[in-house]
Design a protein around this motif. Structure first.
Motif, PDB file in Angstrom:
ATOM      1  N   SER A 169       0.834  -1.208   0.000  1.00  0.00           N
ATOM      2  CA  SER A 169       0.000   0.000   0.000  1.00  0.00           C
ATOM      3  C   SER A 169       0.867   1.256   0.000  1.00  0.00           C
ATOM      4  CB  SER A 169      -0.961  -0.004   1.201  1.00  0.00           C
ATOM      5  OG  SER A 169      -0.265   0.137   2.418  1.00  0.00           O
ATOM      6  N   ARG A 170       2.005   1.216   0.704  1.00  0.00           N
ATOM      7  CA  ARG A 170       2.901   2.375   0.709  1.00  0.00           C
ATOM      8  C   ARG A 170       3.555   2.560  -0.657  1.00  0.00           C
ATOM      9  NH1 ARG A 170       4.059   0.213   5.864  1.00  0.00           N
ATOM     10  NH2 ARG A 170       6.028  -0.694   5.162  1.00  0.00           N
ATOM     11  N   LEU A 171       3.896   1.446  -1.302  1.00  0.00           N
ATOM     12  CA  LEU A 171       4.499   1.538  -2.632  1.00  0.00           C
ATOM     13  C   LEU A 171       3.486   2.038  -3.664  1.00  0.00           C
ATOM     14  CD1 LEU A 171       6.745  -1.658  -2.671  1.00  0.00           C
ATOM     15  CD2 LEU A 171       7.513   0.711  -2.641  1.00  0.00           C
ATOM     16  N   ILE A 172       2.215   1.663  -3.506  1.00  0.00           N
ATOM     17  CA  ILE A 172       1.175   2.156  -4.421  1.00  0.00           C
ATOM     18  C   ILE A 172       0.990   3.663  -4.233  1.00  0.00           C
ATOM     19  CG2 ILE A 172      -1.305   2.107  -4.914  1.00  0.00           C
ATOM     20  CD1 ILE A 172      -1.174  -0.929  -4.320  1.00  0.00           C
TER      21      ILE A 172
ATOM     22  N   ARG B 268      21.327  12.957  14.322  1.00  0.00           N
ATOM     23  CA  ARG B 268      20.571  13.988  15.054  1.00  0.00           C
ATOM     24  C   ARG B 268      19.552  14.669  14.148  1.00  0.00           C
ATOM     25  NH1 ARG B 268      25.638  15.296  17.181  1.00  0.00           N
ATOM     26  NH2 ARG B 268      25.831  17.085  15.789  1.00  0.00           N
ATOM     27  N   GLU B 269      19.941  14.921  12.899  1.00  0.00           N
ATOM     28  CA  GLU B 269      19.029  15.579  11.956  1.00  0.00           C
ATOM     29  C   GLU B 269      17.760  14.751  11.772  1.00  0.00           C
ATOM     30  OE1 GLU B 269      17.168  18.062   9.473  1.00  0.00           O
ATOM     31  OE2 GLU B 269      19.093  18.580  10.383  1.00  0.00           O
ATOM     32  N   TRP B 270      17.887  13.432  11.677  1.00  0.00           N
ATOM     33  CA  TRP B 270      16.720  12.574  11.413  1.00  0.00           C
ATOM     34  C   TRP B 270      15.826  12.388  12.634  1.00  0.00           C
ATOM     35  CZ3 TRP B 270      20.857   8.985   9.013  1.00  0.00           C
ATOM     36  CH2 TRP B 270      21.215   9.486   7.754  1.00  0.00           C
ATOM     37  N   LYS B 271      16.315  12.806  13.797  1.00  0.00           N
ATOM     38  CA  LYS B 271      15.494  12.714  15.014  1.00  0.00           C
ATOM     39  C   LYS B 271      14.698  14.000  15.257  1.00  0.00           C
ATOM     40  CE  LYS B 271      17.996   9.182  17.653  1.00  0.00           C
ATOM     41  NZ  LYS B 271      18.832   8.641  16.577  1.00  0.00           N
ATOM     42  N   LYS B 272      14.919  15.020  14.425  1.00  0.00           N
ATOM     43  CA  LYS B 272      14.186  16.279  14.589  1.00  0.00           C
ATOM     44  C   LYS B 272      12.723  16.115  14.204  1.00  0.00           C
ATOM     45  CE  LYS B 272      18.145  19.372  13.738  1.00  0.00           C
ATOM     46  NZ  LYS B 272      18.712  20.376  12.811  1.00  0.00           N
ATOM     47  N   GLU B 273      11.918  17.087  14.634  1.00  0.00           N
ATOM     48  CA  GLU B 273      10.480  17.038  14.322  1.00  0.00           C
ATOM     49  C   GLU B 273      10.251  17.089  12.814  1.00  0.00           C
ATOM     50  OE1 GLU B 273       6.388  19.536  15.301  1.00  0.00           O
ATOM     51  OE2 GLU B 273       8.220  19.973  16.437  1.00  0.00           O
ATOM     52  N   LYS B 274      11.032  17.905  12.108  1.00  0.00           N
ATOM     53  CA  LYS B 274      10.950  17.968  10.644  1.00  0.00           C
ATOM     54  C   LYS B 274      12.320  17.616  10.065  1.00  0.00           C
ATOM     55  CE  LYS B 274       7.183  21.318  10.254  1.00  0.00           C
ATOM     56  NZ  LYS B 274       6.772  22.638   9.700  1.00  0.00           N
TER      57      LYS B 274
ATOM     58  N   PHE C 127      10.834  -3.484   1.874  1.00  0.00           N
ATOM     59  CA  PHE C 127      11.156  -3.654   3.290  1.00  0.00           C
ATOM     60  C   PHE C 127       9.961  -3.216   4.138  1.00  0.00           C
ATOM     61  CE2 PHE C 127      15.899  -3.237   2.324  1.00  0.00           C
ATOM     62  CZ  PHE C 127      16.168  -4.564   2.628  1.00  0.00           C
ATOM     63  N   PRO C 128       9.574  -4.017   5.133  1.00  0.00           N
ATOM     64  CA  PRO C 128       8.422  -3.631   5.971  1.00  0.00           C
ATOM     65  C   PRO C 128       8.716  -2.484   6.938  1.00  0.00           C
ATOM     66  CG  PRO C 128       9.340  -5.749   6.679  1.00  0.00           C
ATOM     67  CD  PRO C 128      10.044  -5.381   5.417  1.00  0.00           C
ATOM     68  N   ARG C 129       9.999  -2.347   7.370  1.00  0.00           N
ATOM     69  CA  ARG C 129      10.344  -1.276   8.324  1.00  0.00           C
ATOM     70  C   ARG C 129      11.592  -0.553   7.823  1.00  0.00           C
ATOM     71  NH1 ARG C 129      11.311  -2.273  14.073  1.00  0.00           N
ATOM     72  NH2 ARG C 129      10.553  -0.132  14.289  1.00  0.00           N
ATOM     73  N   LEU C 130      11.416   0.199   6.781  1.00  0.00           N
ATOM     74  CA  LEU C 130      12.540   0.907   6.168  1.00  0.00           C
ATOM     75  C   LEU C 130      13.008   2.036   7.085  1.00  0.00           C
ATOM     76  CD1 LEU C 130      14.353   1.227   3.654  1.00  0.00           C
ATOM     77  CD2 LEU C 130      12.617   2.756   2.716  1.00  0.00           C
ATOM     78  N   GLY C 131      14.320   2.060   7.384  1.00  0.00           N
ATOM     79  CA  GLY C 131      14.835   3.082   8.290  1.00  0.00           C
ATOM     80  C   GLY C 131      15.792   4.067   7.655  1.00  0.00           C
TER      81      GLY C 131
ATOM     82  N   ARG D 283      10.982  11.221  -1.206  1.00  0.00           N
ATOM     83  CA  ARG D 283       9.538  11.052  -1.024  1.00  0.00           C
ATOM     84  C   ARG D 283       9.223   9.753  -0.287  1.00  0.00           C
ATOM     85  NH1 ARG D 283       4.911  13.227   0.282  1.00  0.00           N
ATOM     86  NH2 ARG D 283       3.124  12.067  -0.530  1.00  0.00           N
ATOM     87  N   ARG D 284       9.891   8.652  -0.661  1.00  0.00           N
ATOM     88  CA  ARG D 284       9.610   7.385   0.025  1.00  0.00           C
ATOM     89  C   ARG D 284      10.005   7.479   1.497  1.00  0.00           C
ATOM     90  NH1 ARG D 284      11.359   0.953  -0.872  1.00  0.00           N
ATOM     91  NH2 ARG D 284       9.871   0.290   0.726  1.00  0.00           N
ATOM     92  N   ALA D 285      11.132   8.121   1.770  1.00  0.00           N
ATOM     93  CA  ALA D 285      11.575   8.276   3.161  1.00  0.00           C
ATOM     94  C   ALA D 285      10.565   9.077   3.981  1.00  0.00           C
ATOM     95  CB  ALA D 285      12.943   8.951   3.193  1.00  0.00           C
ATOM     96  N   GLU D 286       9.998  10.140   3.386  1.00  0.00           N
ATOM     97  CA  GLU D 286       8.966  10.931   4.082  1.00  0.00           C
ATOM     98  C   GLU D 286       7.774  10.050   4.440  1.00  0.00           C
ATOM     99  OE1 GLU D 286       7.974  14.042   1.393  1.00  0.00           O
ATOM    100  OE2 GLU D 286       9.756  15.261   1.832  1.00  0.00           O
ATOM    101  N   MET D 287       7.364   9.191   3.506  1.00  0.00           N
ATOM    102  CA  MET D 287       6.205   8.338   3.729  1.00  0.00           C
ATOM    103  C   MET D 287       6.468   7.278   4.801  1.00  0.00           C
ATOM    104  SD  MET D 287       5.165   7.826  -0.265  1.00  0.00           S
ATOM    105  CE  MET D 287       4.313   6.308   0.097  1.00  0.00           C
ATOM    106  N   GLU D 288       7.736   6.805   4.877  1.00  0.00           N
ATOM    107  CA  GLU D 288       8.050   5.679   5.769  1.00  0.00           C
ATOM    108  C   GLU D 288       8.707   6.126   7.071  1.00  0.00           C
ATOM    109  OE1 GLU D 288       8.253   2.113   4.607  1.00  0.00           O
ATOM    110  OE2 GLU D 288       7.878   2.337   2.459  1.00  0.00           O
ATOM    111  N   GLY D 289       8.948   7.435   7.211  1.00  0.00           N
ATOM    112  CA  GLY D 289       9.621   7.912   8.416  1.00  0.00           C
ATOM    113  C   GLY D 289      11.076   7.484   8.470  1.00  0.00           C
ATOM    114  N   ALA D 290      11.729   7.426   7.310  1.00  0.00           N
ATOM    115  CA  ALA D 290      13.125   6.991   7.223  1.00  0.00           C
ATOM    116  C   ALA D 290      14.038   8.179   6.967  1.00  0.00           C
ATOM    117  CB  ALA D 290      13.279   5.955   6.097  1.00  0.00           C
TER     118      ALA D 290
END
Length: 738
Positions: free
Chosen positions: A81-84, A219-225, A320-324, A352-359
């Protein structure tokens, strides 16, 4: 009324088959592509799960006959569903059909026959089997007796072994019918990592600078944005070690990582390093693998059998089910841009994929693309730097040789006098040399010295290349013809090739350095599966003194004994005829120079050029990226080229030249009519850089504007215009954003 296009079964064969359903009012605010819904299906209206691939207000059917979506599959967000959802974004951004986008992001579902191994197992107690064996020995069934005796001895045997005991299908059918044996099937996973890639590796300690870079990215990836991070490091600064440290952190969190590399040639060394650190948790993808091998790698990734996938841009869609983490190595490389619809860019799509998966996203390069550095300067991306080389190695000395002066001195060889002297010196010290040439084949074009006629392919409008078998070959469609003795236009006997190919360079080396061991790496020597690994591993083991090659030898490789790099024709890429030519030249030269002196011995690079004063060559010799960026951006801003503006190329193709010309003129007039503003620059239409290929003519129209959204709007209106006009039925249109 809102309708949804829904795919019931996601398999490659069924991607073209979607069904329309009505969206109930209560669901209209929240439904989007990629969602999993339950729908009544078939004559019995049994409830099935389906994937939403598109939404609209129009339907080709009677709305009263459409069935209604029953509900959302509660809490169900699958990898598919995320890939679609990603495919829907790609369709919107790059312009393609949803089916084309789906087939790009869902390669896992291609139908490939599983590879199986069969075993014969004893299916009864041993006493009963031995009693049957005694009975068989007394009769005429000798083959049955021999087979059963062997099976009792082994307990289990491979199916193919049965033939050794004279047991054919009839014998096995007898025992299976009597329930004496059973056939066990075991699915074999096709491995992609060969033995040559699995050498154990040492875990190198990070330098203080590498540790600071890794920590800053985390540290950058742990920020709110969180923002994508550019890892900007000089050649040989140890970017790969930072990659592995960040991947290690992601794996410890129970997540997975994708590492994109620009081309297959880098797979060998990259995978050796990653396998040395992470073992069989690493797998690879590339275009040389069979469909079965690719299928199995995706299946293993989805099941969690591998946690790190390394490969070119198609690896971005690993399920990947839990892309980091997504790492894009050598992010500046043009191979990250797809040539097929949708013409997506792997860097943008990774973000874009990273935004969707929180990676997290890490872009690595010693020569970042102008577009990426522009985003760093504007604050859209973050940046961490590696300013020094890893260990004891230092950046090489660089010498720029003016080939015009060589010609004046009477030297017509492809090797300048300085480069030849340096090669002699390095070879005497048992050090290795790399020679880079941005060409392939025995010769470039064949032309007449009297009238200037160039022998071209009749199908592709490109010059034919001369090979040492006396044939002229088209490297696009494969057309070949014998080399003519005289010019076909003026009859002059003064006709010959422009000899600047890798084969010819190899011959010059063997003539000037008798007994030297030479390896050649270009398109012609790497066609076979495994050829990249074979050539690179041989050079790494110092089984050759000189490696001659095209672009693939200067990207990312690390050979400690290489102390000299020669760039034989630095400015060939300056004449590429597009606005990226100076950037491509700078990147290639910087990467080439960076191959020298990566061990403890000092390195040198010799750049041979007819344009020593050009800013891309001067700044590459100094390894000064920021000086190059300032010059290049001034040029881009003056000419309204990306990234100062956005550009849309409308590419038309047709087998009828006059029809294509007329159609593209209609496209131009339509664009000018719907947006008459002077801030939209319309260029063309004109023949594409290769105006004809395999008897298909190509023309292109360029649109430039400061606002990306306006170009998207123009493209959408143009798509609708082309769809309703029958005159475009024979025209194939593609859209390419930059």
């Amino acid at each position: 009324m809102v309708c949804a296009d829904i795919i019931i079964d996601i398999s490659h064969g069924n991607l073209d088959k979607s069904f329309q359903y009505l969206v109930p009012e209560w669901m209209q605010e929240q439904i989007r592509p990629g969602m999993v819904v339950t729908v009544p299906f078939g004559k019995g209206n049994c409830l099935r799960k389906g994937y939403v691939i598109g939404l609209g207000t129009q339907t080709d059917y009677d709305p009263h006959k459409l069935k209604e979506i029953q509900g959302l599959a509660s809490g169900e967000e699958t990898t598919e569903s995320r890939l679609i959802e990603l495919a829907a974004w790609m369709r919107e951004r790059y312009g393609s059909t949803m089916i084309q986008a789906l087939k790009t992001v869902l390669p896992i579902r291609e139908k490939v026959k599983s590879k199986e191994k069969r075993y014969i197992c004893l299916n009864t107690d041993r006493t009963a089997a031995e009693a049957l064996l005694q009975k068989l020995r007394g009769g005429r069934a000798k083959a049955r007796a021999r087979f059963l005796e062997a099976l009792l001895e082994k307990g289990t045997m491979e199916y193919s072994e049965a033939a050794e005991y004279g047991a054919g299908k009839a014998v096995l059918d007898f025992f299976e019918k009597e329930e004496i044996i059973r056939i066990r099937y075991e699915e074999i996973t096709r491995t992609a990592v060969t033995q040559a890639l699995t050498a154990p590796g040492d875990r190198c300690a990070l330098t203080d600078e590498q540790r600071q870079a890794a920590d800053a990215a985390a540290r950058e990836w742990k920020k709110e944005k969180p923002r994508p991070v550019l890892l900007y490091g000089v050649t040989g600064s140890g970017k790969t070690q930072v990659y592995m440290e960040l991947i290690d952190q992601v794996l410890q969190e129970g997540k997975q990582a994708i590492v994109l590399i620009p081309e297959i040639a880098l797979t060998y060394q990259t995978v050796r390093r990653f396998y040395g650190r992470f073992g069989d948790r690493v797998s690879i993808l590339n275009s040389r693998m069979s469909q079965g091998e690719r299928y199995d790698q995706f299946k293993m990734a989805k099941k969690g059998a591998v946690q790190v996938m390394v490969g070119p841009r198609s690896a971005l869609f690993t399920p990947f089910p839990r892309l980091g983490l997504i790492i894009v190595d050598e992010e500046h490389e043009p191979t990250y841009k797809s040539e097929n619809s949708p013409r997506f860019h792997a860097v943008e799509t990774a973000v874009r994929r990273a935004e969707m998966e929180g990676a997290g996203v890490l872009l690595g390069s010693a020569t970042p693309s102008v577009e990426t550095f522009f985003k760093v300067r504007s604050g859209e991306y973050a940046m961490v730097r590696l300013t020094g080389r890893y260990g004891e190695s230092r950046l090489p000395e660089v010498s720029v040789v003016d080939l015009r002066e060589e010609l004046k001195a009477g030297n017509r060889s492809v090797l300048s006098r300085e480069l030849k002297r340096d090669m002699e010196s390095r070879l005497q010290k048992k050090e290795q040399v790399m020679l880079f040439l941005n060409r392939r084949g025995y010769a470039g074009f064949v032309s007449c010295r009297s009238c200037g006629e160039v022998i071209k392919c009749p199908h592709c409008d490109v010059s034919l290349s001369e090979h040492n078998n006396g044939k002229l070959i088209c490297h696009y469609c494969g057309y070949e013809v014998r080399k003519p003795e005289v010019c076909p236009v003026c009859g002059s006997p003064y006709i010959g090739g422009f000899k600047a190919g890798t084969q010819q360079v190899e011959q010059v080396i063997r003539k000037n350095f008798p007994g030297v061991r030479v390896l050649r790496m270009d398109y012609d020597t790497t066609r076979k599966k495994g050829s990249y690994e074979k050539i690179l591993s041989a050079f790494a083991r110092q089984e050759a003194d000189i490696l001659v090659g095209t672009q693939m030898i200067v990207k990312g490789h690390d050979f400690p004994m290489v102390t000299l790099v020669g760039v034989l024709a630095a400015d060939l890429s300056l004449n590429a005829g597009d606005y990226h030519s100076a950037e491509r030249t700078f990147q290639l030269l910087t990467q080439a120079v960076g191959r020298a002196g990566r061990g403890v011995r000092e390195g040198k690079a010799v750049i041979q050029t007819y344009h020593p004063e050009h800013y891309s060559i001067q700044t590459a010799a100094c390894q000064d990226y920021e000086a190059f960026y300032e010059e290049e951006m001034a040029y881009r801003e003056m000419m309204d080229y990306p990234p100062s503006s956005h550009m849309l190329a409308v590419l038309g193709a047709c087998t009828e030249e006059s029809l294509l010309k007329e159609a593209m003129e209609y496209v131009e007039r339509f664009v000018r009519r719907i947006y008459p503003g002077e801030d939209l620059h319309v260029i063309g239409p004109a023949p594409a850089s290769i105006g004809k290929m395999k008897d298909v003519y190509k023309r292109v129209l360029y649109l430039k504007h400061r606002e990306y959204s306006l170009l998207v709007s123009v493209r959408e209106r143009l798509e609708r215009y082309i769809e309703v006009n029958s005159g475009f039925r024979k025209i194939y249109i593609q859209y390419d954003f930059s």
